[in-house]
Write an enzyme that holds these catalytic residues in place. Sequence first.
Site, short mmCIF file in Angstrom:
data_model
loop_
_atom_site.label_atom_id
_atom_site.label_comp_id
_atom_site.label_asym_id
_atom_site.label_seq_id
_atom_site.Cartn_x
_atom_site.Cartn_y
_atom_site.Cartn_z
N THR A 165 0.83 -1.20 0.00
CA THR A 165 0.00 0.00 0.00
C THR A 165 0.87 1.25 0.00
O THR A 165 0.54 2.27 -0.59
CB THR A 165 -0.91 0.02 1.25
OG1 THR A 165 -1.58 -1.24 1.36
CG2 THR A 165 -1.94 1.12 1.18
N ARG A 172 7.84 -2.56 2.77
CA ARG A 172 7.98 -2.67 4.22
C ARG A 172 8.37 -4.08 4.60
O ARG A 172 7.76 -5.03 4.16
CB ARG A 172 6.66 -2.34 4.91
CG ARG A 172 6.37 -0.89 4.79
CD ARG A 172 5.46 -0.41 5.86
NE ARG A 172 5.06 0.92 5.46
CZ ARG A 172 3.93 1.47 5.79
NH1 ARG A 172 3.08 0.81 6.55
NH2 ARG A 172 3.63 2.69 5.39
N SER A 229 6.07 4.01 8.53
CA SER A 229 4.90 4.74 9.02
C SER A 229 4.61 4.46 10.49
O SER A 229 5.44 4.69 11.34
CB SER A 229 3.71 4.40 8.13
OG SER A 229 2.63 5.23 8.45
N HIS A 230 3.46 3.89 10.75
CA HIS A 230 2.99 3.68 12.12
C HIS A 230 3.45 2.35 12.69
O HIS A 230 3.12 2.03 13.82
CB HIS A 230 1.47 3.74 12.12
CG HIS A 230 0.91 2.84 11.06
ND1 HIS A 230 0.93 3.19 9.73
CD2 HIS A 230 0.40 1.60 11.12
CE1 HIS A 230 0.42 2.19 9.01
NE2 HIS A 230 0.09 1.22 9.82
N LYS A 250 10.21 4.10 0.48
CA LYS A 250 9.13 4.50 -0.41
C LYS A 250 9.65 5.53 -1.39
O LYS A 250 10.42 6.42 -1.00
CB LYS A 250 8.04 5.11 0.48
CG LYS A 250 6.81 5.51 -0.24
CD LYS A 250 5.71 5.79 0.77
CE LYS A 250 5.66 7.25 1.10
NZ LYS A 250 4.37 7.67 1.63
N ASP A 264 1.67 9.88 13.86
CA ASP A 264 2.31 8.57 13.77
C ASP A 264 3.81 8.66 13.51
O ASP A 264 4.39 9.75 13.54
CB ASP A 264 1.63 7.71 12.69
CG ASP A 264 2.00 8.16 11.29
OD1 ASP A 264 2.24 9.37 11.12
OD2 ASP A 264 2.04 7.32 10.37
N ASP A 270 5.86 8.64 10.97
CA ASP A 270 6.40 9.55 9.96
C ASP A 270 5.59 10.82 9.80
O ASP A 270 5.82 11.60 8.86
CB ASP A 270 6.54 8.83 8.61
CG ASP A 270 5.21 8.34 8.08
OD1 ASP A 270 4.30 8.07 8.90
OD2 ASP A 270 5.04 8.24 6.85
N ASP A 318 2.39 11.51 9.05
CA ASP A 318 1.31 11.77 8.10
C ASP A 318 -0.08 11.43 8.66
O ASP A 318 -1.08 11.85 8.10
CB ASP A 318 1.56 11.07 6.75
CG ASP A 318 1.76 9.58 6.86
OD1 ASP A 318 1.73 9.06 7.99
OD2 ASP A 318 1.95 8.94 5.81
N ARG A 319 -0.13 10.68 9.75
CA ARG A 319 -1.45 10.35 10.32
C ARG A 319 -1.79 11.29 11.47
O ARG A 319 -0.90 11.89 12.08
CB ARG A 319 -1.45 8.93 10.87
CG ARG A 319 -1.34 7.89 9.80
CD ARG A 319 -1.54 6.52 10.37
NE ARG A 319 -1.62 5.56 9.28
CZ ARG A 319 -2.08 4.34 9.38
NH1 ARG A 319 -2.50 3.89 10.55
NH2 ARG A 319 -2.13 3.55 8.34
N SER A 341 -8.16 5.45 7.97
CA SER A 341 -6.94 5.02 8.65
C SER A 341 -6.16 6.21 9.23
O SER A 341 -4.94 6.22 9.21
CB SER A 341 -6.06 4.23 7.68
OG SER A 341 -5.82 4.99 6.51
N LYS A 347 -0.81 12.51 3.00
CA LYS A 347 -1.63 12.94 4.11
C LYS A 347 -0.73 13.66 5.11
O LYS A 347 0.48 13.48 5.08
CB LYS A 347 -2.37 11.77 4.73
CG LYS A 347 -1.52 10.60 5.14
CD LYS A 347 -2.43 9.48 5.58
CE LYS A 347 -1.68 8.25 6.01
NZ LYS A 347 -1.16 7.46 4.89
N ARG A 397 -9.07 -6.37 7.85
CA ARG A 397 -9.75 -5.14 8.27
C ARG A 397 -11.22 -5.29 7.94
O ARG A 397 -11.59 -5.53 6.79
CB ARG A 397 -9.17 -3.93 7.56
CG ARG A 397 -7.68 -3.72 7.80
CD ARG A 397 -7.30 -2.26 7.69
NE ARG A 397 -5.88 -2.05 7.57
CZ ARG A 397 -5.00 -2.08 8.59
NH1 ARG A 397 -5.42 -2.36 9.80
NH2 ARG A 397 -3.72 -1.86 8.38
#
Length: 544
Positions: free
Chosen positions: A18, A22, A113-114, A126, A277, A279, A281-282, A365, A376, A497
């Site tokens: 996604t 990772r 990320s998270h 990425k 989070d 990085d 972005d959340r 998310s 984001k 999910r």
Amino acid sequence: MTVKTVSTTPFSDQKPGTSGLRKKTPVFMRPHYLENFVQSIFDAIGGARGKTFVLGGDGRYFNDRAAQVILRMAAANGAARVIVGQGAILSTPAASHLIRLRKTDGGIILSASHNPGGPEEDFGVKFNTPNGGPAPESVTEAIFEATKTLSEYRIFEAQDVDLSVVGRTVLGDMQIEVVDPVADYAALMESLFDFPAIRAMFSDGFTMRFDAMCAVTGPYATEILENRLGAAKGTVVNGTPLPDFGGMHPDPNPTWAKALMDEMFSAEAPDFGAASDGDGDRNMVVGRGIYVSPSDSLAVLAANAHLAPGYKAGLKGVARSMPTSAAADRVAEALGVEEFETPTGWKFFGNLLDAGRATICGEESFGTGSDHVREKDGLWAVLLWLNILAVRKESVREILEAHWQQFGRNYYSRHDFEAIETARADAMMEELRGKLVGLTGAAFNGHLKVAEADDFAYTDPVDGSVSRKQGVRILFQDGSRIVMRLSGTGTEGATLRLYLERYAPGPEGLDLDPQEALGPIIAAAHEIAGIERHTGRREPDVIT
Ligand code: G6P
Ligand code: ZN
């Protein structure tokens, strides 16, 4: 210093998910693993020669080593310049901004990320394209193809570059510019939001807690919230980025940001709480005694964005990922602007933003953002909330309740079942897909009748590209909905999910507990998919 060409053999598991590639950190640290992937990025984009890239990451374990390798490889591949955050640090939105601001050929972001960080935890790489956004599927496919046939990579033999001080240096013929990771980003935020109004709100006694979760947003939040906006010292907690995030799981949701949730529901709760989070972005947003679901947050931000200077001209359109609740659709409809439903993954918003068809985008998310960058942006969402609070002079609860009165409420929750054996998860999804055609008309719990069931496919309205198998949807006649898909970001087995939604038009029945309001839909989901039969699980690991 010489360029070395190293012989290598392909790794079969370098397919970006996604959001980039990772893996567990030890996998990335295996000989040639990182190098193969980086060379494949350069090869897939037509080489690095003469190009300028941005480089930075969220500071997790191996971030610094990986950055040195990538710099040496960029130099060996003929790149003209790399703009790198001091200490190899850049939040994902800050990297996206720099890629755009400096009109570069893209960037490499080091982050998972998270996901937790550390020697035994997760790492990720990425590539973002020149528009500042995550590489679209055509590019990630090309990278994956390149990984399959790679036979050599190029790397400079050289000492580490000193990334600890801002300034310029060279590596062979390649220019390296070490920049303050916060400065350009903070200036961008100041250009979008009414900083004087927010500052006045803080000086009038407004209180806030920002949990940076020992991840990359600490320095950004401290500079912007405390230094520029005058929030009290100590507003930002866990503000020093650590290689293992202090053992925290830097995912801003009610489960992992529990300390913040507890504080926001305590007698001493501040007016406003937020977390970001790994990085940056959340975001998660919480009012005093009230949790704001990401889907609701998107809807409220879209409905009120015009209160911030950067959005006073109104929105061009609103986009959400398919599993995100339809709350934002109602706002778009009221505003008379286009609404888009994309697959999960921020990369799908890129074309809409570039084409000027959407201004604000969001995902369930914990991701929200706008056309100011192509990722984001956690702090952006927090600042837009602050701007709205400063102008409306109401509490988070008042704003949310008024929103539900006006638009109705989309009760929403996501249930995650983590680390399921991959084969079992695949079998469950296969069986479910096979059932879809026959589901129409079936009734569950007496009254829940299936109107339609399908596997979501998306045709990009800008470039016409088609993405299939993006999640199973079961739509009920009363507007309720079940969505099921397997996560594309996990690194351990499979994560199921399960997304649940029910619409309540109001004016009554708007203040139920979401898990209760969704009870019959949760039961129907288990019945239809046989989650327990396939996975042995009844209770989710995470509820958002
Ligand atoms: C990343 C992506 C998001 C996506 C999220 C969940 O944060 O940037 O766009 O919504 O992962 O993805 P997953 O495949 O794990 O549900
Ligand atoms: Zn992230």
